[in-house]
Scaffold this motif. Sequence first.
Motif, PDB file in Angstrom:
ATOM      1  N   MET A   1       5.559  44.152   1.001  1.00 50.86           N
ATOM      2  CA  MET A   1       5.978  44.619   2.314  1.00 50.86           C
ATOM      3  C   MET A   1       4.742  44.709   3.199  1.00 50.86           C
ATOM      4  N   SER A   2       4.822  44.101   4.347  1.00 54.34           N
ATOM      5  CA  SER A   2       3.696  44.150   5.281  1.00 54.34           C
ATOM      6  C   SER A   2       3.664  45.509   5.974  1.00 54.34           C
ATOM      7  N   HIS A   3       2.517  45.794   6.571  1.00 54.17           N
ATOM      8  CA  HIS A   3       2.398  47.063   7.317  1.00 54.17           C
ATOM      9  C   HIS A   3       3.411  47.104   8.464  1.00 54.17           C
ATOM     10  N   GLN A   4       3.645  45.966   9.080  1.00 56.13           N
ATOM     11  CA  GLN A   4       4.615  45.891  10.182  1.00 56.13           C
ATOM     12  C   GLN A   4       6.024  46.209   9.669  1.00 56.13           C
ATOM     13  N   ASP A   5       6.380  45.678   8.505  1.00 58.74           N
ATOM     14  CA  ASP A   5       7.685  45.985   7.901  1.00 58.74           C
ATOM     15  C   ASP A   5       7.789  47.470   7.559  1.00 58.74           C
ATOM     16  N   TYR A   6       6.696  48.007   7.042  1.00 59.29           N
ATOM     17  CA  TYR A   6       6.644  49.423   6.687  1.00 59.29           C
ATOM     18  C   TYR A   6       6.874  50.291   7.925  1.00 59.29           C
ATOM     19  N   GLU A   7       6.200  49.988   9.004  1.00 58.51           N
ATOM     20  CA  GLU A   7       6.363  50.744  10.255  1.00 58.51           C
ATOM     21  C   GLU A   7       7.790  50.606  10.793  1.00 58.51           C
ATOM     22  N   ALA A   8       8.359  49.422  10.672  1.00 58.12           N
ATOM     23  CA  ALA A   8       9.739  49.205  11.126  1.00 58.12           C
ATOM     24  C   ALA A   8      10.702  50.043  10.293  1.00 58.12           C
ATOM     25  N   ALA A   9      10.462  50.132   8.993  1.00 58.38           N
ATOM     26  CA  ALA A   9      11.327  50.937   8.123  1.00 58.38           C
ATOM     27  C   ALA A   9      11.232  52.419   8.484  1.00 58.38           C
ATOM     28  N   LEU A  10      10.027  52.890   8.779  1.00 58.95           N
ATOM     29  CA  LEU A  10       9.860  54.285   9.199  1.00 58.95           C
ATOM     30  C   LEU A  10      10.567  54.545  10.519  1.00 58.95           C
ATOM     31  N   ASP A  11      10.472  53.584  11.435  1.00 55.83           N
ATOM     32  CA  ASP A  11      11.160  53.721  12.713  1.00 55.83           C
ATOM     33  C   ASP A  11      12.679  53.746  12.513  1.00 55.83           C
ATOM     34  N   ASP A  12      13.164  52.929  11.591  1.00 55.12           N
ATOM     35  CA  ASP A  12      14.602  52.926  11.280  1.00 55.12           C
ATOM     36  C   ASP A  12      15.042  54.277  10.736  1.00 55.12           C
ATOM     37  N   LEU A  13      14.230  54.889   9.878  1.00 54.89           N
ATOM     38  CA  LEU A  13      14.563  56.218   9.361  1.00 54.89           C
ATOM     39  C   LEU A  13      14.680  57.230  10.496  1.00 54.89           C
ATOM     40  N   LYS A  14      13.734  57.148  11.443  1.00 54.51           N
ATOM     41  CA  LYS A  14      13.762  58.077  12.576  1.00 54.51           C
ATOM     42  C   LYS A  14      15.000  57.842  13.443  1.00 54.51           C
ATOM     43  N   GLN A  15      15.329  56.587  13.699  1.00 54.29           N
ATOM     44  CA  GLN A  15      16.507  56.273  14.514  1.00 54.29           C
ATOM     45  C   GLN A  15      17.795  56.729  13.825  1.00 54.29           C
ATOM     46  N   ASP A  16      17.874  56.513  12.514  1.00 50.50           N
ATOM     47  CA  ASP A  16      19.056  56.955  11.771  1.00 50.50           C
ATOM     48  C   ASP A  16      19.172  58.478  11.807  1.00 50.50           C
ATOM     49  N   ALA A  17      18.047  59.162  11.634  1.00 52.96           N
ATOM     50  CA  ALA A  17      18.054  60.628  11.677  1.00 52.96           C
ATOM     51  C   ALA A  17      18.523  61.121  13.042  1.00 52.96           C
ATOM     52  N   THR A  18      18.078  60.467  14.089  1.00 56.86           N
ATOM     53  CA  THR A  18      18.504  60.841  15.439  1.00 56.86           C
ATOM     54  C   THR A  18      20.001  60.639  15.622  1.00 56.86           C
ATOM     55  N   ALA A  19      20.531  59.546  15.088  1.00 55.66           N
ATOM     56  CA  ALA A  19      21.970  59.277  15.203  1.00 55.66           C
ATOM     57  C   ALA A  19      22.783  60.353  14.485  1.00 55.66           C
ATOM     58  N   TRP A  20      22.355  60.731  13.281  1.00 54.92           N
ATOM     59  CA  TRP A  20      23.076  61.772  12.538  1.00 54.92           C
ATOM     60  C   TRP A  20      22.984  63.107  13.260  1.00 54.92           C
ATOM     61  N   SER A  21      21.831  63.428  13.809  1.00 51.69           N
ATOM     62  CA  SER A  21      21.652  64.684  14.534  1.00 51.69           C
ATOM     63  C   SER A  21      22.503  64.709  15.805  1.00 51.69           C
ATOM     64  N   THR A  22      22.579  63.581  16.490  1.00 54.27           N
ATOM     65  CA  THR A  22      23.417  63.479  17.685  1.00 54.27           C
ATOM     66  C   THR A  22      24.882  63.696  17.329  1.00 54.27           C
ATOM     67  N   LEU A  23      25.306  63.107  16.229  1.00 54.59           N
ATOM     68  CA  LEU A  23      26.686  63.288  15.776  1.00 54.59           C
ATOM     69  C   LEU A  23      26.956  64.758  15.437  1.00 54.59           C
ATOM     70  N   SER A  24      25.994  65.401  14.818  1.00 54.39           N
ATOM     71  CA  SER A  24      26.116  66.834  14.531  1.00 54.39           C
ATOM     72  C   SER A  24      26.272  67.625  15.828  1.00 54.39           C
ATOM     73  N   GLY A  25      25.495  67.276  16.832  1.00 52.64           N
ATOM     74  CA  GLY A  25      25.602  67.945  18.137  1.00 52.64           C
ATOM     75  C   GLY A  25      26.954  67.736  18.786  1.00 52.64           C
ATOM     76  N   THR A  26      27.506  66.540  18.625  1.00 52.52           N
ATOM     77  CA  THR A  26      28.839  66.259  19.170  1.00 52.52           C
ATOM     78  C   THR A  26      29.878  67.143  18.497  1.00 52.52           C
ATOM     79  N   PHE A  27      29.782  67.262  17.176  1.00 50.99           N
ATOM     80  CA  PHE A  27      30.721  68.128  16.466  1.00 50.99           C
ATOM     81  C   PHE A  27      30.527  69.591  16.853  1.00 50.99           C
ATOM     82  N   ALA A  28      29.302  69.989  17.168  1.00 48.08           N
ATOM     83  CA  ALA A  28      29.054  71.359  17.628  1.00 48.08           C
ATOM     84  C   ALA A  28      29.774  71.613  18.956  1.00 48.08           C
TER      85      ALA A  28
END
Length: 103
Positions: A1-28
């Motif tokens: 895995m290249s460093h660029q792929d690694y950074e993209a994977a970390l960014d994907d984790l952050k984006q996914d976390a944001t989506a789940w948190s947003t959904l939690s806020g909607t349910f709130a």
Amino acid sequence: MSHQDYEAALDDLKQDATAWSTLSGTFAEVRTIVDGCELGRWEMDGFGHMSGAEANYNTAHQTIYTLIDSAVAELQSVSDKLLETKRNYEAADGYSQWLLDQG
């Protein structure tokens, strides 16, 4: 895995976390609406009370409220775990780089 792929994977984790948190806020927000649907003390007449309609409504209302309340917590928990995973990967990467720098 290249460093660029690694950074993209970390960014994907952050984006996914944001989506789940947003959904939690909607349910709130939905939880607030459902909370406002609780029957007032005298909203049903005597027949509604005697026939069990009031009790049925209150039971259904409480069940829905409990489910939504649980969803808020569980969805936020998924978000938190994704962010924790991202932090763990970042910490491990930093430690690996430090070991390499030690020579």
